[in-house]
Design an enzyme around this catalytic site. Structure first.
Site, mmCIF file in Angstrom:
data_model
loop_
_atom_site.group_PDB
_atom_site.id
_atom_site.type_symbol
_atom_site.label_atom_id
_atom_site.label_comp_id
_atom_site.label_asym_id
_atom_site.label_seq_id
_atom_site.Cartn_x
_atom_site.Cartn_y
_atom_site.Cartn_z
ATOM 1 C CG MET A 1 -3.012 -8.996 6.178
ATOM 2 S SD MET A 1 -1.856 -9.585 4.931
ATOM 3 C CE MET A 1 -0.302 -8.998 5.579
ATOM 4 C CE LYS B 1 -12.262 -13.163 -3.660
ATOM 5 N NZ LYS B 1 -12.476 -14.467 -3.104
ATOM 6 C CG ASP C 1 -4.713 -3.916 -4.198
ATOM 7 O OD1 ASP C 1 -3.617 -4.456 -4.151
ATOM 8 O OD2 ASP C 1 -4.962 -2.834 -3.623
HETATM 9 N N1 SAH Z 1 0.006 -2.050 2.216
HETATM 10 C C1 SAH Z 1 -1.026 -1.957 3.211
HETATM 11 C C2 SAH Z 1 -1.246 -3.252 3.938
HETATM 12 C C3 SAH Z 1 -1.679 -4.383 3.058
HETATM 13 S S1 SAH Z 1 -1.969 -5.870 3.933
HETATM 14 C C4 SAH Z 1 -0.712 -0.800 4.167
HETATM 15 O O1 SAH Z 1 0.379 -0.276 4.142
HETATM 16 O O2 SAH Z 1 -1.595 -0.427 4.922
HETATM 17 C C5 SAH Z 1 -3.700 -5.804 4.220
HETATM 18 C C6 SAH Z 1 -3.986 -5.557 5.671
HETATM 19 O O3 SAH Z 1 -3.788 -4.201 5.978
HETATM 20 C C7 SAH Z 1 -5.398 -5.830 6.092
HETATM 21 O O4 SAH Z 1 -5.621 -7.197 6.334
HETATM 22 C C8 SAH Z 1 -5.489 -5.044 7.369
HETATM 23 O O5 SAH Z 1 -4.831 -5.699 8.428
HETATM 24 C C9 SAH Z 1 -4.664 -3.835 7.008
HETATM 25 N N2 SAH Z 1 -5.492 -2.706 6.561
HETATM 26 C C10 SAH Z 1 -5.406 -2.057 5.402
HETATM 27 N N3 SAH Z 1 -6.286 -1.030 5.360
HETATM 28 C C11 SAH Z 1 -6.931 -1.044 6.539
HETATM 29 C C12 SAH Z 1 -7.939 -0.233 7.125
HETATM 30 N N4 SAH Z 1 -8.460 0.813 6.475
HETATM 31 N N5 SAH Z 1 -8.368 -0.526 8.379
HETATM 32 C C13 SAH Z 1 -7.841 -1.573 9.047
HETATM 33 N N6 SAH Z 1 -6.902 -2.373 8.538
HETATM 34 C C14 SAH Z 1 -6.425 -2.122 7.316
#
Ligand code: SAH
Length: 507
Positions: free
Chosen positions: A179, A63, A38
Site C-alpha cells: 500500500m 472497489k 473484495d
Molecule cells: N492481505 C493482502 C494485502 C492487503 S493490503 C495480502 O496478503 O496480500 C492491499 C495491498 O496489497 C495493495 O495496496 C498492494 O500493496 C498489495 N497487493 C495485493 N495484491 C497485489 C498484487 N497482485 N500485486 C501487487 N500488490 C498487491
C-alpha cells in the site's frame, strides 16, 4: 430465522493468479451459501453463474483498482455477523492472506464478539508472491538474512506514524512495502535519512502474478520517480533490498513466451481440451469466449429427495448436467450408486446414458428418438409406469412434454429443477471491450463452428479487429470466408499443434 448458527471462513484468495488459492480455500468456495469478497480477490475464483442465480449469494464489498474499500469496515463486520446468525456457511474471500494487512483480524474480532464460529484459511500473500513472480526472492543466503513486511499506508513525514523508519533503515535485509505507491517518495526519503544507502536496488511490482503484471526496477533513491514516470498505480508491492538484483537471473514469469499477449479461446472451458490452461502456462492472458454456463439452483429440495429415494419407482434424468449435479450431491451426502438399487432409470439425452454408465448405472429405457416424445413412446410400452412415482431431475424451464405425458399415463411425477443454463452476458461484453481497445493479440479457432460462434458473440465488425490462429485447413477456410486475417495455422491439427502455432506466431 434459523436457530442454527452459521460459520464464517476468512479465506485468503492469494495474490491474483487464480491458481494460487489453497485447496481448502477452493473447496470452501464451492460449498458456500454466501461469499463476501473484495477488490483484490480475483473474480475468476467465484462460482460460475452465481450472480445470475443468487447461489451462492455474492457480496462485493470492495472497489476495483484502489486501496480504499467502498464499504466501511464496520459494515463488513456487521454483514458477516448477520450472515452467520442466519445460519449460513460464509466465505469471506480476501486478497492475499487474510491476516496480512487485510483487516481480517478485525473481522475475526467482530465474529468472536458476536459468538459466531469462524475459521481462518491462510493465503499466499502478495508481498512474497508478487516479488517471486517478478523474479525476486525476498531472502537470499549471504545477501539478505531477514525480510520486513511494512505498510506504506502511513506517511512517514506525518507525526503520528507508528513505523520506526530509522530502525527499519538500519535493520538491513529486505523491505517489502504494501500500500505504498502514493507514499513512496516520503518513505524513500525517510529510509535514506535513516541511513539506508540510496543505491540499494528496489522494484515496484504492479498487479503481481496477474497476466497484466508490470515491474519497474531502480534504486531506493530513483524508484519513486521511475514508478511515477511509468504510471505505476495501486495495487503495487515495492521490494527494497539487494535480492532485487537477482531478477536478472530469475525473471521467469515475465520471460514466458506468451507473457502479456492477450489470446482469445473460442471453445467452452469445459471442453477446451486444456487449450486455455496450456496457453496460460506459457504466460498468455487468456480470455475465454463466454459459452453457456451451468449454474446450480437451490439444491436443498434435491438433498431432501435423496433421503427418501425409496418413495420412488422411477428416476429420470434429462441431461448429463443433471446426472453430474445429482451425483455430486449423492456423494456429498455420504452415499453412492447403491442408493439407486430399487429404481428403474431412464434418460432423455444421448450423452446422458454415457454419463450414468460412468457411475456404474445402466439405464433401463433407451429411447429410439432422443427427445421427450421418444422417451414417452418407449415408456408407454411398459406396464410399470401407470401408478408409479417418478423423480424427474432436470433443468429449470425445460419442456413439460415428458412430465405431462407421464402424468397422463397415470404416473405421479415430481419435477426437480436443479440447474439453469445461462448465457454469460458479462463475459461477452468484456470480450467486445478487449477487441474494441485493440488489446487482443490473436483469436484461436478449433473448428468452423467455433468461427460461427465467435461471429455470433462479438458481431462481424468486431470480429475483424484481431487476427486468427486456426487448428487446420477447414477452420482456416471458415476464417477466410469471414474475412478475418489469418496469423497462423497449426501444422498438426491437435490442441498441442495449435498451441505450438500460437507460440511460433509470437516468437
Ligand atoms: N492481505 C493482502 C494485502 C492487503 S493490503 C495480502 O496478503 O496480500 C492491499 C495491498 O496489497 C495493495 O495496496 C498492494 O500493496 C498489495 N497487493 C495485493 N495484491 C497485489 C498484487 N497482485 N500485486 C501487487 N500488490 C498487491
Amino acid at each position: 430465522m434459523s436457530t442454527k448458527l452459521g460459520i464464517v471462513y476468512l479465506v485468503g484468495a492469494g495474490p491474483g493468479d487464480p491458481g494460487l488459492i489453497t485447496v481448502r480455500g477452493r473447496k470452501l468456495i464451492e460449498s458456500a451459501d454466501a461469499i463476501v469478497f473484495d477488490t483484490l480477490a480475483n473474480r475468476r475464483l467465484l462460482p460460475a453463474g452465481a450472480r445470475e442465480t443468487g447461489h451462492p449469494e455474492l457480496y462485493d464489498v470492495g472497489k476495483r483498482g484502489g486501496d480504499r474499500q467502498s464499504v466501511k469496515q464496520d459494515e463488513i463486520n456487521e454483514l458477516l455477523v448477520r450472515l452467520g446468525r442466519e445460519g449460513k456457511r460464509v466465505v469471506r474471500l480476501k486478497g492475499g492472506d487474510p491476516f496480512v494487512f487485510g483487516r481480517g483480524s478485525e473481522e475475526a474480532q467482530a465474529l468472536n464478539d458476536a459468538s459466531i464460529p469462524f475459521e481462518v484459511v491462510p493465503g499466499v500473500t502478495a508481498g512474497i508472491a508478487a516479488a517471486a513472480y517478478a523474479g525476486i526472492p525476498v531472502t537470499h543466503r549471504g545477501m539478505s538474512p531477514l525480510v520486513t513486511f511494512v505498510t506504506g499506508h502511513e506517511d512517514p513525514s506525518k507525526p503520528d506514524t507508528q513505523t520506526n523508519w530509522k530502525a527499519l533503515a538500519q535493520a538491513g535485509g529486505t523491505i517489502v512495502l504494501y500500500m505504498g505507491v502514493k507514499t513512496l517518495p516520503a518513505i524513500s526519503a525517510a529510509l535514506i535519512e535513516g541511513g539506508m544507502p540510496g543505491e540499494i536496488p528496489a522494484a515496484a511490482v504492479q498487479w503481481g502474478t496477474r497476466a497484466k503484471q508490470r515491474t519497474v526496477v531502480g534504486t531506493l533513491a530513483s524508484l519513486p520517480q521511475l514508478a511515477a514516470d511509468n504510471g505505476i498505480t495501486a495495487p503495487v508491492i515495492t521490494v527494497i533490498g539487494w535480492p532485487v538484483i537477482l531478477r536478472d537471473e530469475m525473471n521467469w514469469f515475465e520471460n514466458r513466451p506468451l507473457f502479456g499477449r492477450r489470446i482469445v479461446v473460442t471453445r467452452a472451458s469445459h471442453q477446451s481440451g486444456g487449450l486455455s490452461e496450456k496457453l496460460a502456462d506459457l504466460g498468455a492472458d487468456v480470455i475465454e469466449m463466454p459459452a453457456t454456463q451451468i449454474a446450480r439452483l437451490d439444491l436443498a429440495p434435491l438433498r431432501t429427495e435423496l433421503t427418501q429415494l425409496g418413495n420412488y419407482q422411477w428416476l429420470i434424468f434429462t441431461s448429463q448436467n443433471a446426472v453430474a449435479i445429482f451425483w455430486e450431491q449423492l456423494l456429498g451426502a455420504g452415499r453412492d450408486a447403491r442408493a439407486l438399487a430399487g429404481l428403474q432409470i431412464a434418460e432423455v439425452g444421448p450423452t446422458t446414458a454415457g454419463a450414468l454408465l460412468e457411475h456404474g448405472i445402466r439405464v433401463d429405457v433407451i429411447p429410439e428418438r432422443f427427445v421427450a416424445e421418444g422417451v414417452l413412446e418407449s415408456l408407454n410400452e411398459r406396464d410399470d409406469v401407470a401408478g408409479a412415482r417418478i423423480l424427474y431431475v432436470t433443468a429449470e424451464g425445460s419442456r413439460e412434454v415428458l412430465p405431462d405425458g407421464l402424468s397422463e399415463m397415470g404416473a405421479e411425477v415430481n419435477v426437480l429443477e436443479i440447474y439453469r443454463s445461462i448465457r454469460d452476458g458479462a463475459g461477452a461484453s468484456g470480450l467486445r471491450r478487449a477487441l474494441e481497445n485493440d488489446t487482443v493479440a490473436a483469436v484461436t479457432f478449433t473448428s468452423a463452428s467455433s468461427v460461427r460462434a465467435y461471429l455470433d458473440a462479438v458481431g462481424e465488425d468486431m470480429s475483424l479487429k484481431a487476427p486468427a490462429i486456426t487448428i487446420g485447413p477447414q477452420t482456416t477456410e471458415a476464417v477466410n470466408a469471414a474475412g478475418i486475417e489469418l496469423l497462423a495455422e497449426a501444422e498438426e491439427s491437435t490442441t498441442d499443434g495449435l498451441v505450438a502455432a500460437v507460440e511460433r506466431a509470437f516468437a
